[in-house]
Structure formats: structure tokens, C-alpha cells
Design an enzyme around this catalytic site. Structure first.
Site, PDB file in Angstrom:
ATOM      1  N   ASP A  15       5.158  82.791  57.806  1.00  0.00           N
ATOM      2  CA  ASP A  15       5.527  81.414  57.269  1.00  0.00           C
ATOM      3  C   ASP A  15       4.661  80.783  58.256  1.00  0.00           C
ATOM      4  O   ASP A  15       4.133  81.005  59.238  1.00  0.00           O
ATOM      5  CB  ASP A  15       6.665  80.880  56.920  1.00  0.00           C
ATOM      6  CG  ASP A  15       7.681  81.243  57.952  1.00  0.00           C
ATOM      7  OD1 ASP A  15       7.111  81.146  59.311  1.00  0.00           O
ATOM      8  OD2 ASP A  15       8.706  81.335  58.052  1.00  0.00           O
ATOM      9  N   LEU A  16       4.960  79.100  58.288  1.00  0.00           N
ATOM     10  CA  LEU A  16       4.317  78.396  59.141  1.00  0.00           C
ATOM     11  C   LEU A  16       4.644  78.352  60.457  1.00  0.00           C
ATOM     12  O   LEU A  16       4.167  78.138  61.528  1.00  0.00           O
ATOM     13  CB  LEU A  16       4.417  76.930  58.720  1.00  0.00           C
ATOM     14  CG  LEU A  16       3.815  76.641  57.234  1.00  0.00           C
ATOM     15  CD1 LEU A  16       4.015  75.125  57.034  1.00  0.00           C
ATOM     16  CD2 LEU A  16       2.218  76.560  57.493  1.00  0.00           C
TER      17      LEU A  16
END
Length: 137
Positions: A15-16
Site C-alpha cells: 500500500d502507500l
């Protein structure tokens, strides 16, 4: 019976924050269940029966993060059997650190396609599961 399935963390799992996205762990434990079923069931008998196994509940606890390149091991076993439902215990471990990453309990039911409802487990299946569970008690 305990199935161990290894998964290497790839870039598309992240993810980020650059660690494995929580939704990916659901995919990882699903892969572990399918690998377990490959060993536990005779594919021809299982697929020709009227039965399907829908998941009805997942409880998942995130214990530590996994990152790009980590090698994870999904450990899957039967934990409890009821009249119509069964629960699997799944643990994801980081192979390099031996840290527990995820613990999950996944419950599904024995469902008859013809009856369109949950049904009691067939006796032969119940006996195999109970034997499998007994090896961990």
C-alpha cells in the site's frame, strides 16, 4: 493436518505505506486454504459432489507488518467442527524473522447446491476433519 504455503511479498501487494495492504492478507489466507484443500480432498470426489463451502465469517488479527521481499508462510489447519460449520485456524509467519504477521479464524458452512441451504457434514468428511483436529489437541 497442517498445510504450509509460502508467498513472497511482491510490489503489487503493498500500500502507500510500503507494507502489505490489509486486503491482501485475505488473499494470502485464501491461497493457504486452497492449498490445504488440495491436500485434504480428492479433487474429483469433491468437485462432483453437490456441496460447496461458502465462507460465512473471518476474524483476522494483524500482529506485525510484512514488507517487499519478505517470505511469508501461511499455516492452515482445521480447528473446530460443528454440525454444519467448520472453522480453520490460519497463521501467517514471516519466515526470515519468525514473527507472527496475521492470525485468522475462518468459518464456512457445508452448503448443498440442490437444497440451497447449509446441511450437516457427511459422516466420512466429519471423521476425517475430527482426526485432523485431534492431531493438534
Amino acid at each position: 493436518m497442517l498445510n504450509k504455503t509460502q508467498i513472497k511479498v511482491r510490489g503489487y501487494h503493498l500500500d502507500l505505506f510500503q507494507h502489505v495492504n490489509n486486503a491482501r492478507y485475505l488473499e494470502f489466507i485464501e491461497e493457504g486454504r486452497w492449498a490445504f484443500f488440495d491436500e485434504f480432498f480428492d479433487k474429483d470426489d469433491w468437485m462432483q459432489q453437490d456441496l460447496v463451502w461458502p465462507v460465512v465469517n473471518i476474524n483476522i488479527n494483524f500482529k506485525s507488518e510484512a514488507n517487499f521481499g519478505d517470505l511469508l508462510e501461511v499455516q492452515t489447519r482445521y480447528a473446530k467442527i460443528g454440525n454444519r460449520s467448520i472453522t480453520m485456524k490460519q497463521t501467517i509467519i514471516n519466515v526470515q524473522t519468525n514473527d507472527i504477521v496475521v492470525e485468522a479464524d475462518v468459518t464456512y458452512v457445508c452448503f448443498s447446491k440442490a437444497a440451497k441451504s447449509a446441511i450437516p457434514f457427511p459422516n466420512d468428511f466429519r471423521q476425517r476433519v475430527e482426526l485432523s483436529i485431534a492431531t493438534f489437541e
